[in-house]
Each structure stands twice: as C-alpha cells, then as structure tokens.
Design a protein around this motif. Structure first.
Motif, PDB file in Angstrom:
ATOM      1  N   CYS A  48       0.802  -1.230   0.000  1.00  0.00           N
ATOM      2  CA  CYS A  48       0.000   0.000   0.000  1.00  0.00           C
ATOM      3  C   CYS A  48       0.832   1.276   0.000  1.00  0.00           C
ATOM      4  O   CYS A  48       0.445   2.280  -0.574  1.00  0.00           O
ATOM      5  N   SER A  50       3.406   2.323  -1.364  1.00  0.00           N
ATOM      6  CA  SER A  50       3.941   2.938  -2.583  1.00  0.00           C
ATOM      7  C   SER A  50       2.995   4.048  -3.032  1.00  0.00           C
ATOM      8  O   SER A  50       3.391   4.978  -3.719  1.00  0.00           O
ATOM      9  N   HIS A  52      -0.100   5.031  -0.742  1.00  0.00           N
ATOM     10  CA  HIS A  52      -0.751   5.667   0.414  1.00  0.00           C
ATOM     11  C   HIS A  52       0.241   5.920   1.553  1.00  0.00           C
ATOM     12  O   HIS A  52       1.116   5.098   1.806  1.00  0.00           O
ATOM     13  N   ILE A 104      -7.641  11.476  -9.072  1.00  0.00           N
ATOM     14  CA  ILE A 104      -7.881  11.282  -7.637  1.00  0.00           C
ATOM     15  C   ILE A 104      -6.611  10.743  -6.992  1.00  0.00           C
ATOM     16  O   ILE A 104      -6.163   9.645  -7.311  1.00  0.00           O
ATOM     17  N   GLY A 105      -6.027  11.528  -6.079  1.00  0.00           N
ATOM     18  CA  GLY A 105      -4.800  11.068  -5.420  1.00  0.00           C
ATOM     19  C   GLY A 105      -5.132  10.039  -4.353  1.00  0.00           C
ATOM     20  O   GLY A 105      -6.184  10.125  -3.725  1.00  0.00           O
ATOM     21  N   PRO A 106      -4.238   9.049  -4.136  1.00  0.00           N
ATOM     22  CA  PRO A 106      -4.490   8.076  -3.068  1.00  0.00           C
ATOM     23  C   PRO A 106      -4.524   8.792  -1.715  1.00  0.00           C
ATOM     24  O   PRO A 106      -3.569   9.485  -1.369  1.00  0.00           O
ATOM     25  N   PRO A 107      -5.607   8.675  -0.942  1.00  0.00           N
ATOM     26  CA  PRO A 107      -5.692   9.424   0.322  1.00  0.00           C
ATOM     27  C   PRO A 107      -4.803   8.839   1.410  1.00  0.00           C
ATOM     28  O   PRO A 107      -4.418   7.668   1.336  1.00  0.00           O
ATOM     29  N   ARG A 116     -14.302   4.706   7.674  1.00  0.00           N
ATOM     30  CA  ARG A 116     -15.007   3.689   6.893  1.00  0.00           C
ATOM     31  C   ARG A 116     -15.490   2.504   7.732  1.00  0.00           C
ATOM     32  O   ARG A 116     -16.434   1.833   7.364  1.00  0.00           O
ATOM     33  N   TRP A 120     -16.169  -2.490   6.405  1.00  0.00           N
ATOM     34  CA  TRP A 120     -16.142  -1.919   5.060  1.00  0.00           C
ATOM     35  C   TRP A 120     -14.760  -2.184   4.426  1.00  0.00           C
ATOM     36  O   TRP A 120     -14.667  -2.619   3.283  1.00  0.00           O
ATOM     37  N   LEU A 121     -13.694  -1.930   5.200  1.00  0.00           N
ATOM     38  CA  LEU A 121     -12.338  -2.131   4.674  1.00  0.00           C
ATOM     39  C   LEU A 121     -12.114  -3.587   4.270  1.00  0.00           C
ATOM     40  O   LEU A 121     -11.545  -3.875   3.217  1.00  0.00           O
ATOM     41  N   TYR A 124     -14.072  -4.222   1.162  1.00  0.00           N
ATOM     42  CA  TYR A 124     -13.492  -3.452   0.048  1.00  0.00           C
ATOM     43  C   TYR A 124     -12.230  -4.126  -0.504  1.00  0.00           C
ATOM     44  O   TYR A 124     -12.095  -4.330  -1.707  1.00  0.00           O
ATOM     45  N   LEU A 125     -11.319  -4.494   0.399  1.00  0.00           N
ATOM     46  CA  LEU A 125     -10.025  -5.019  -0.056  1.00  0.00           C
ATOM     47  C   LEU A 125     -10.155  -6.402  -0.704  1.00  0.00           C
ATOM     48  O   LEU A 125      -9.275  -6.825  -1.441  1.00  0.00           O
ATOM     49  N   VAL A 146     -14.117   2.781  -8.523  1.00  0.00           N
ATOM     50  CA  VAL A 146     -12.965   3.237  -7.738  1.00  0.00           C
ATOM     51  C   VAL A 146     -11.746   3.464  -8.642  1.00  0.00           C
ATOM     52  O   VAL A 146     -11.585   2.767  -9.656  1.00  0.00           O
ATOM     53  N   MET A 148      -8.673   2.907  -7.839  1.00  0.00           N
ATOM     54  CA  MET A 148      -7.507   2.157  -7.313  1.00  0.00           C
ATOM     55  C   MET A 148      -7.444   0.801  -8.015  1.00  0.00           C
ATOM     56  O   MET A 148      -8.459   0.135  -8.168  1.00  0.00           O
ATOM     57  N   LEU A 195      -4.225  -7.044   7.796  1.00  0.00           N
ATOM     58  CA  LEU A 195      -4.045  -5.676   7.294  1.00  0.00           C
ATOM     59  C   LEU A 195      -5.092  -4.734   7.889  1.00  0.00           C
ATOM     60  O   LEU A 195      -4.769  -3.613   8.317  1.00  0.00           O
TER      61      LEU A 195
HETATM   62  C1  HEC Z   1      -1.156   2.037  -7.208  1.00  0.00           C
HETATM   63  C2  HEC Z   1      -1.558   2.946  -6.164  1.00  0.00           C
HETATM   64  C3  HEC Z   1      -2.347   2.352  -5.004  1.00  0.00           C
HETATM   65  C4  HEC Z   1      -1.965   1.312  -4.208  1.00  0.00           C
HETATM   66  C5  HEC Z   1      -0.685   0.486  -4.281  1.00  0.00           C
HETATM   67  C6  HEC Z   1      -2.997   1.171  -3.217  1.00  0.00           C
HETATM   68  N1  HEC Z   1      -3.993   2.102  -3.424  1.00  0.00           N
HETATM   69 FE1  HEC Z   1      -5.614   2.401  -2.255  1.00  0.00          FE
HETATM   70  N2  HEC Z   1      -6.220   3.916  -3.462  1.00  0.00           N
HETATM   71  C7  HEC Z   1      -5.530   4.381  -4.553  1.00  0.00           C
HETATM   72  C8  HEC Z   1      -6.284   5.466  -5.164  1.00  0.00           C
HETATM   73  C9  HEC Z   1      -5.892   6.277  -6.384  1.00  0.00           C
HETATM   74  C10 HEC Z   1      -7.446   5.645  -4.363  1.00  0.00           C
HETATM   75  C11 HEC Z   1      -8.577   6.653  -4.569  1.00  0.00           C
HETATM   76  C12 HEC Z   1      -9.698   5.913  -5.229  1.00  0.00           C
HETATM   77  C13 HEC Z   1     -10.961   6.713  -5.405  1.00  0.00           C
HETATM   78  O1  HEC Z   1     -11.305   7.525  -4.549  1.00  0.00           O
HETATM   79  O2  HEC Z   1     -11.634   6.451  -6.441  1.00  0.00           O
HETATM   80  C14 HEC Z   1      -7.370   4.633  -3.306  1.00  0.00           C
HETATM   81  C15 HEC Z   1      -8.353   4.472  -2.347  1.00  0.00           C
HETATM   82  C16 HEC Z   1      -8.233   3.623  -1.262  1.00  0.00           C
HETATM   83  C17 HEC Z   1      -9.197   3.517  -0.191  1.00  0.00           C
HETATM   84  C18 HEC Z   1     -10.499   4.280  -0.071  1.00  0.00           C
HETATM   85  C19 HEC Z   1     -10.270   5.471   0.804  1.00  0.00           C
HETATM   86  C20 HEC Z   1     -11.542   6.226   1.033  1.00  0.00           C
HETATM   87  O3  HEC Z   1     -12.026   6.224   2.172  1.00  0.00           O
HETATM   88  O4  HEC Z   1     -12.061   6.813   0.085  1.00  0.00           O
HETATM   89  C21 HEC Z   1      -8.711   2.596   0.688  1.00  0.00           C
HETATM   90  C22 HEC Z   1      -9.366   2.128   1.977  1.00  0.00           C
HETATM   91  C23 HEC Z   1      -7.476   2.107   0.164  1.00  0.00           C
HETATM   92  N3  HEC Z   1      -7.207   2.754  -1.030  1.00  0.00           N
HETATM   93  C24 HEC Z   1      -6.707   1.152   0.769  1.00  0.00           C
HETATM   94  C25 HEC Z   1      -5.556   0.621   0.211  1.00  0.00           C
HETATM   95  C26 HEC Z   1      -4.783  -0.436   0.843  1.00  0.00           C
HETATM   96  C27 HEC Z   1      -5.098  -1.048   2.204  1.00  0.00           C
HETATM   97  C28 HEC Z   1      -3.760  -0.713  -0.006  1.00  0.00           C
HETATM   98  C29 HEC Z   1      -2.734  -1.794   0.154  1.00  0.00           C
HETATM   99  C30 HEC Z   1      -3.234  -3.131   0.203  1.00  0.00           C
HETATM  100  C31 HEC Z   1      -3.867   0.181  -1.149  1.00  0.00           C
HETATM  101  N4  HEC Z   1      -4.976   0.976  -0.986  1.00  0.00           N
HETATM  102  C32 HEC Z   1      -2.982   0.227  -2.216  1.00  0.00           C
HETATM  103  C33 HEC Z   1      -4.329   3.913  -5.035  1.00  0.00           C
HETATM  104  C34 HEC Z   1      -3.619   2.848  -4.506  1.00  0.00           C
END
Ligand code: HEC
Length: 240
Positions: A48, A50, A52, A104-107, A116, A120-121, A124-125, A146, A148, A195
């Motif tokens: 993650c 890389s 977030h 949309i930047g990763p939050p 959440r 939900w997490l 989602y995952l 989404v 991501m 996680l």
């Molecule tokens: C390649 C880049 C990338 C990686 C690696 C990544 N994410 Fe994301 N993630 C994103 C992006 C971009 C968004 C925004 C998506 C959107 O809002 O549509 C996001 C959104 C999310 C959200 C939703 C947040 C919210 O409340 O809106 C969660 C939870 C999340 N990521 C968890 C994870 C976890 C846990 C991992 C590791 C297992 C992970 N992400 C790995 C790019 C990434």
C-alpha cells in the motif's frame, strides 16, 4: 439544528451509494494480537505504501507498541530510506499521483478505519472484480468505479462478480474465481484480516491502553460508590 440534519442526510446519501445493497463481511479485530498487527504492517509497507501514507503513525510508536527493535522495524516495515523517528509517509508525489489515478490522489490512510469502519475495509479489499469498462480493468463491490487498481491480484487471483436480477435491478449474488492466486481463499482472508487489524490500530494506537485503563477506572468508581453510599448513610443517620 435543521442545518445539521440536512448535512447528516447529505452525507448519508453520498456515502450510502457506494455500499447500497451490499452486505459487509464481518471481521474479527484483535488489537492485542501483536503478531497479526506486525503481519498487517508488513503488508501495508509492501502493498500500500507505494501510493498511500499513514502519516500520523511513527515507526518508533509501532516499535514500542508491538515490542519490536529498531532493526526489525527497518527490515520488515520500512520502505525507502527512513529512520525510526519518521512517520509512515509515501514516496509518491500527491499531485503526480492524482494525474495517474484519474485525477484522484491516493488518500492518507491514518484514519480510514475510523471513517469507513473495519467491515467496510475488509469487504473493500477483497471486493475487486474484473470489469473491462474500467481503466484498470477492475471495479469494486463496495466502492463503485474506484480509481484504485487491485494491488492483491497476484495473491488473491482474479474474480468476476455475478449479479442477479431483482425487480429489473442488478443485485450482487456471488464472486466466481477466474484465475487462482498464490494464496488460498482462507490464507488471503487471513492476510486481509491482519491488514485491517493494522489499519484499525493505526487509527487509534492508544486504544488497547485506554481499554485497560478504563477497567481500573470502573473498578475505582465501584469502590467509590460503596464508600460514598456508606458515608451518606452515616451522615443521614443523625438527621432521621
Ligand atoms: C497504485 C496505487 C495504489 C496502491 C498500491 C494502493 N492504493 Fe488504495 N487507493 C488508490 C487510489 C488512487 C485511491 C482513490 C480511489 C478513489 O477515490 O476512487 C485509493 C483508495 C483507497 C481507499 C479508499 C479510501 C476512502 O475512504 O475513500 C482505501 C481504503 C485504500 N485505497 C486502501 C488501500 C490499501 C489497504 C492498499 C494496500 C493493500 C492500497 N490501498 C494500495 C491507489 C492505490
């Protein structure tokens, strides 16, 4: 007051869209399970971070809470050149990232478990499914469209979602595996549990301490109640 109710309803309707009609899977959170928290932290660092950050979390705090020494933290939980006093930032530039991910930047994920919720997490995952119409080839069951990618595809495998028709509307029925991953379903669910456990811990690192402390406070209040009651009886004895 009306304003508050309005804002509340607005929030409810905007967040509700993402998980309308989908039942969230339950997950067992155990903040005392330090091995699980450590495994969760390792997954966060490798899968993650890389994209977030969890910028409110410091490595030194993790070391103290999970009973790890500096070498273990730097070997298992750090990516890139970092020191024990740094926080869990990401190397990715936020502006650049938002250009890559459809604007949309990763939050930051420090508080995501609180906003959440753990269920939900967990859903989602594990809820990414193939969808050719999306830029990354996947969609998500609880977060429609989404931006991501499914970072777990290698260990989880690929799945498609089967929807059934209820009153003319598609309603999620089940996932069907299209390609196996490196882990079995049970192993993968366990990994995601670790996680999510870690993300819940990051959301409120002081919680186990607070719960432990709370028990003493309640014990004190009970003892104090007995004392106060007896004192009250003693005072009122002469009045009656
Ligand atoms: C390649 C880049 C990338 C990686 C690696 C990544 N994410 Fe994301 N993630 C994103 C992006 C971009 C968004 C925004 C998506 C959107 O809002 O549509 C996001 C959104 C999310 C959200 C939703 C947040 C919210 O409340 O809106 C969660 C939870 C999340 N990521 C968890 C994870 C976890 C846990 C991992 C590791 C297992 C992970 N992400 C790995 C790019 C990434």
């Amino acid at each position: 007051m009306k304003k508050f109710i309005g804002i509340f309803l607005l929030l409810g309707s905007c967040c509700g869209v993402a998980w309308a009609g989908v039942e969230l899977d339950s997950v067992e959170i155990d903040l005392d399970d330090k091995a699980s928290l450590k495994r969760g932290g390792q997954l966060f660092a490798s899968y993650c971070q890389s994209c977030h950050s969890a910028k409110h979390m410091r490595y030194s705090r993790i070391a103290a809470d999970l009973g790890l020494n500096e070498d273990e933290v730097s070997r298992d939980l750090m990516i890139g050149p970092k020191t024990i006093n740094d926080s869990m930032t990401t190397a990715m530039d936020v502006i650049e990232a938002s250009e890559w991910f459809l604007g949309i930047g990763p939050p930051d994920l420090s508080l995501v478990a609180r906003s959440r919720g753990s269920e939900w997490l967990y859903t989602y995952l594990r809820g990414f499914y193939l969808d050719e119409a999306r830029p990354f080839g996947v969609n998500n069951l609880v977060y429609k469209d989404v931006a991501m990618p499914n970072v777990f595809w290698e260990i989880q495998g690929l799945q498609k979602a089967v929807f059934k028709n209820v009153d003319g509307k598609p309603v999620f029925d089940t996932f069907e595996s299209v390609q196996n991953g490196r882990m079995s379903k049970e192993q993968f669910d366990r990994a995601v549990t670790d996680l999510v456990n870690f993300l819940v811990y990051v959301g409120e690192p002081a919680k186990p301490e607070r719960v432990r402390f709370g028990k003493y406070v309640i014990l004190f209040l009970l003892i104090f109640l007995v004392l106060a009651y007896r004192l009250k009886k003693e005072y009122w004895k002469d009045v009656h």
